[in-house]
Motif scaffolding. Structure first.
Motif, PDB file in Angstrom:
ATOM      1  N   ASP B  35       0.841  -1.568  -0.214  1.00 53.31           N
ATOM      2  CA  ASP B  35      -0.147   0.100  -0.029  1.00 53.31           C
ATOM      3  C   ASP B  35       0.684   1.391   0.245  1.00 53.31           C
ATOM      4  O   ASP B  35       0.709   1.965  -1.078  1.00 53.31           O
ATOM      5  CB  ASP B  35      -0.924  -0.248   1.498  1.00 53.31           C
ATOM      6  N   ILE B  36       1.815   1.102   1.086  1.00 52.57           N
ATOM      7  CA  ILE B  36       3.066   2.455   0.826  1.00 52.57           C
ATOM      8  C   ILE B  36       3.482   3.110  -0.169  1.00 52.57           C
ATOM      9  O   ILE B  36       3.501   3.832  -0.965  1.00 52.57           O
ATOM     10  CB  ILE B  36       3.074   2.450   2.199  1.00 52.57           C
ATOM     11  N   LEU B  37       3.570   1.385  -0.817  1.00 57.03           N
ATOM     12  CA  LEU B  37       5.076   1.599  -1.771  1.00 57.03           C
ATOM     13  C   LEU B  37       4.213   2.411  -2.872  1.00 57.03           C
ATOM     14  O   LEU B  37       4.693   2.893  -3.900  1.00 57.03           O
ATOM     15  CB  LEU B  37       5.682   0.373  -2.829  1.00 57.03           C
ATOM     16  N   CYS B  38       2.462   2.070  -3.074  1.00 58.68           N
ATOM     17  CA  CYS B  38       2.163   2.217  -4.499  1.00 58.68           C
ATOM     18  C   CYS B  38       1.828   3.667  -3.686  1.00 58.68           C
ATOM     19  O   CYS B  38       1.376   4.077  -5.145  1.00 58.68           O
ATOM     20  CB  CYS B  38       0.964   1.318  -4.398  1.00 58.68           C
ATOM     21  N   SER B  39       1.329   4.266  -3.077  1.00 58.67           N
ATOM     22  CA  SER B  39       0.712   5.490  -2.898  1.00 58.67           C
ATOM     23  C   SER B  39       2.378   6.142  -3.418  1.00 58.67           C
ATOM     24  O   SER B  39       2.408   7.129  -3.276  1.00 58.67           O
ATOM     25  CB  SER B  39       0.746   5.722  -1.540  1.00 58.67           C
ATOM     26  N   ILE B  40       3.467   5.466  -3.018  1.00 57.32           N
ATOM     27  CA  ILE B  40       4.337   6.392  -3.167  1.00 57.32           C
ATOM     28  C   ILE B  40       4.705   6.288  -4.872  1.00 57.32           C
ATOM     29  O   ILE B  40       5.543   7.642  -5.449  1.00 57.32           O
ATOM     30  CB  ILE B  40       6.037   5.694  -3.082  1.00 57.32           C
ATOM     31  N   LEU B  41       4.484   5.442  -5.261  1.00 59.14           N
ATOM     32  CA  LEU B  41       4.777   5.375  -6.907  1.00 59.14           C
ATOM     33  C   LEU B  41       3.761   6.046  -7.668  1.00 59.14           C
ATOM     34  O   LEU B  41       3.828   6.970  -8.193  1.00 59.14           O
ATOM     35  CB  LEU B  41       4.816   4.107  -7.637  1.00 59.14           C
ATOM     36  N   ALA B  42       2.635   6.248  -6.789  1.00 54.61           N
ATOM     37  CA  ALA B  42       1.573   6.953  -7.863  1.00 54.61           C
ATOM     38  C   ALA B  42       1.679   8.537  -7.700  1.00 54.61           C
ATOM     39  O   ALA B  42       1.629   9.014  -8.234  1.00 54.61           O
ATOM     40  CB  ALA B  42       0.133   6.571  -6.597  1.00 54.61           C
ATOM     41  N   ILE B  43       2.186   9.227  -6.396  1.00 58.36           N
ATOM     42  CA  ILE B  43       2.291  10.279  -6.785  1.00 58.36           C
ATOM     43  C   ILE B  43       3.817  10.439  -7.138  1.00 58.36           C
ATOM     44  O   ILE B  43       3.410  11.537  -8.066  1.00 58.36           O
ATOM     45  CB  ILE B  43       2.855  10.502  -4.776  1.00 58.36           C
ATOM     46  N   LEU B  44       4.561   9.865  -7.069  1.00 57.95           N
ATOM     47  CA  LEU B  44       6.038  10.376  -7.726  1.00 57.95           C
ATOM     48  C   LEU B  44       5.398   9.537  -9.145  1.00 57.95           C
ATOM     49  O   LEU B  44       5.826  11.201 -10.609  1.00 57.95           O
ATOM     50  CB  LEU B  44       7.010   9.068  -8.061  1.00 57.95           C
ATOM     51  N   ALA B  45       4.600   9.382 -10.516  1.00 60.27           N
ATOM     52  CA  ALA B  45       4.431   9.213 -11.205  1.00 60.27           C
ATOM     53  C   ALA B  45       3.104   9.937 -11.630  1.00 60.27           C
ATOM     54  O   ALA B  45       2.960  10.480 -12.737  1.00 60.27           O
ATOM     55  CB  ALA B  45       3.653   8.336 -11.670  1.00 60.27           C
ATOM     56  N   LEU B  46       2.293  10.824 -10.873  1.00 60.91           N
ATOM     57  CA  LEU B  46       1.499  12.322 -11.366  1.00 60.91           C
ATOM     58  C   LEU B  46       2.730  12.961 -11.207  1.00 60.91           C
ATOM     59  O   LEU B  46       2.376  14.352 -12.109  1.00 60.91           O
ATOM     60  CB  LEU B  46       0.368  11.972  -9.560  1.00 60.91           C
ATOM     61  N   ARG B  47       3.517  13.308  -9.959  1.00 61.26           N
ATOM     62  CA  ARG B  47       4.130  14.413 -10.477  1.00 61.26           C
ATOM     63  C   ARG B  47       4.987  14.422 -11.840  1.00 61.26           C
ATOM     64  O   ARG B  47       4.861  15.735 -12.097  1.00 61.26           O
ATOM     65  CB  ARG B  47       5.364  14.668  -8.980  1.00 61.26           C
ATOM     66  N   GLU B  48       5.726  13.169 -12.233  1.00 57.40           N
ATOM     67  CA  GLU B  48       6.139  13.476 -13.587  1.00 57.40           C
ATOM     68  C   GLU B  48       5.159  13.527 -14.352  1.00 57.40           C
ATOM     69  O   GLU B  48       5.528  14.444 -15.303  1.00 57.40           O
ATOM     70  CB  GLU B  48       6.171  11.588 -13.999  1.00 57.40           C
ATOM     71  N   TYR B  49       3.753  12.991 -14.572  1.00 61.52           N
ATOM     72  CA  TYR B  49       2.078  13.600 -14.888  1.00 61.52           C
ATOM     73  C   TYR B  49       2.658  14.845 -15.320  1.00 61.52           C
ATOM     74  O   TYR B  49       2.266  15.864 -16.062  1.00 61.52           O
ATOM     75  CB  TYR B  49       1.510  12.677 -15.453  1.00 61.52           C
ATOM     76  N   PHE B  50       2.269  15.706 -14.592  1.00 56.57           N
ATOM     77  CA  PHE B  50       2.237  16.973 -13.894  1.00 56.57           C
ATOM     78  C   PHE B  50       3.388  17.873 -14.369  1.00 56.57           C
ATOM     79  O   PHE B  50       2.779  19.233 -15.060  1.00 56.57           O
ATOM     80  CB  PHE B  50       1.654  17.368 -12.341  1.00 56.57           C
ATOM     81  N   ASN B  51       4.457  17.059 -13.818  1.00 60.79           N
ATOM     82  CA  ASN B  51       5.653  18.251 -14.829  1.00 60.79           C
ATOM     83  C   ASN B  51       5.913  18.200 -15.932  1.00 60.79           C
ATOM     84  O   ASN B  51       6.087  18.788 -16.681  1.00 60.79           O
ATOM     85  CB  ASN B  51       6.948  17.487 -14.298  1.00 60.79           C
ATOM     86  N   ALA B  52       4.883  16.927 -17.376  1.00 62.52           N
ATOM     87  CA  ALA B  52       5.426  16.499 -18.260  1.00 62.52           C
ATOM     88  C   ALA B  52       4.443  18.173 -19.041  1.00 62.52           C
ATOM     89  O   ALA B  52       4.375  18.861 -20.095  1.00 62.52           O
ATOM     90  CB  ALA B  52       4.717  16.010 -18.850  1.00 62.52           C
ATOM     91  N   ASN B  53       2.677  18.243 -18.045  1.00 70.10           N
ATOM     92  CA  ASN B  53       1.795  19.147 -18.017  1.00 70.10           C
ATOM     93  C   ASN B  53       1.751  20.643 -17.843  1.00 70.10           C
ATOM     94  O   ASN B  53       1.113  20.685 -17.008  1.00 70.10           O
ATOM     95  CB  ASN B  53       1.069  18.793 -18.596  1.00 70.10           C
ATOM     96  N   VAL B  54       3.683  21.661 -17.948  1.00 69.09           N
ATOM     97  CA  VAL B  54       3.484  22.082 -17.333  1.00 69.09           C
ATOM     98  C   VAL B  54       2.981  23.219 -18.143  1.00 69.09           C
ATOM     99  O   VAL B  54       2.405  24.309 -16.574  1.00 69.09           O
ATOM    100  CB  VAL B  54       5.076  22.679 -17.180  1.00 69.09           C
ATOM    101  N   GLU B  55       2.404  23.581 -19.368  1.00 72.98           N
ATOM    102  CA  GLU B  55       2.201  24.983 -19.348  1.00 72.98           C
ATOM    103  C   GLU B  55       0.097  24.598 -20.119  1.00 72.98           C
ATOM    104  O   GLU B  55      -0.530  24.798 -20.029  1.00 72.98           O
ATOM    105  CB  GLU B  55       2.091  24.807 -20.900  1.00 72.98           C
ATOM    106  N   ARG B  56      -0.639  24.821 -18.515  1.00 73.77           N
ATOM    107  CA  ARG B  56      -1.556  24.711 -18.294  1.00 73.77           C
ATOM    108  C   ARG B  56      -1.734  25.813 -17.333  1.00 73.77           C
ATOM    109  O   ARG B  56      -0.973  26.599 -16.679  1.00 73.77           O
ATOM    110  CB  ARG B  56      -2.406  23.665 -17.259  1.00 73.77           C
ATOM    111  N   PRO B  57      -3.186  26.557 -17.570  1.00 74.15           N
ATOM    112  CA  PRO B  57      -3.246  27.763 -17.169  1.00 74.15           C
ATOM    113  C   PRO B  57      -3.569  27.616 -14.941  1.00 74.15           C
ATOM    114  O   PRO B  57      -3.576  26.954 -15.019  1.00 74.15           O
ATOM    115  CB  PRO B  57      -5.124  28.117 -17.041  1.00 74.15           C
TER     116      PRO B  57
END
Lengths: 168, 67
Positions: B35-57
């Protein structure tokens, strides 16, 4: 900057795609035989990735899609075969060692479905990268293009794997 | 060509190191660890996704405050 519907959709897609799908990994692990069934997800993903990459690189001639120009039809078929081979070998071991009676026909079906979904996940990640003009999502895992790039196929497979395997 | 070979080498070395770790976690770990590892991985993956989409309002980017 004016807010467009597509901006909201892309933002929410990321949240649903990553969190909503990934939650099925601990859910699958938490089922009665989760320690056994989780390996179907992993082996299908790894088998599919490894076979698709190595066979596609050697004999891949026909391009599969414009989204990801390095993928070939031969590689995709090899990925499906690799996934099926891995899950069937695992089932043979489980049936022999643990004395389980997991039906092979069903496991072949699971292998095929999971491999196809994994490749859809790969294409989805490639499509996001193409849309945002980036090569890699990150560099946390050197040479693999980031965590999201490594997890993309497993993320896509997880909900279906949970539904297909929760009864074992 | 040399760069591509180096990338492949890095890719293989990372896989050789990480696969046994994942295997060990799945075999010897328990539900809470996963549970803990999946949560950490999910947050890291989400941060990568958000970093890829920086040019949003800016208003849209505020949604990311929770992650």
């Amino acid at each position: 900057m004016r807010i467009k519907f597509s901006d909201i959709a892309i933002e929410l897609f990321g949240i649903c795609y990553i969190l909503g799908f990934m939650i099925f990994i601990p859910l699958l692990y938490g089922t009665t035989n989760g320690k056994i069934t989780i390996w179907y997800l992993m082996l299908a993903a790894w088998g599919s990735d490894i076979f698709a990459y190595s066979i596609g690189r050697r004999i891949g001639k026909h391009k599969f899609t414009k989204i990801s120009p390095n993928k070939s039809i031969e590689g995709c078929i090899a990925g499906v075969i690799g996934s099926v081979v891995c899950v069937v070998i695992y089932t043979v071991l489980i049936n022999t060692i643990k004395g389980a009676v997991i039906p092979y026909g069903y496991i072949i079906f699971v292998g095929i479905i999971l491999s196809i979904l994994g490749q859809c996940g790969d294409l989805a990640a490639s499509s996001i990268k193409r849309e945002t003009n980036i090569k890699d999502f990150g560099n946390l895992i050197p040479g693999h293009g980031g965590i999201l790039d490594r997890m993309d196929s497993i993320i896509f497979m997880a909900p279906t794997a949970y539904i297909l395997l929760m009864f074992f | 060509m040399k760069k591509k070979n180096n990338t492949n080498k890095t890719r293989i070395i990372s896989a050789v190191i990480l696969i046994p770790i994942v295997v060990a976690i799945l075999i010897f770990g328990n539900k809470y660890l996963i549970d803990i590892l999946c949560s950490i991985l999910a947050i890291l993956a989400l941060r990568e996704y958000f970093n890829a989409n920086v040019e949003r309002p800016k208003e849209i980017r505020r949604l990311r405050i929770f992650f």
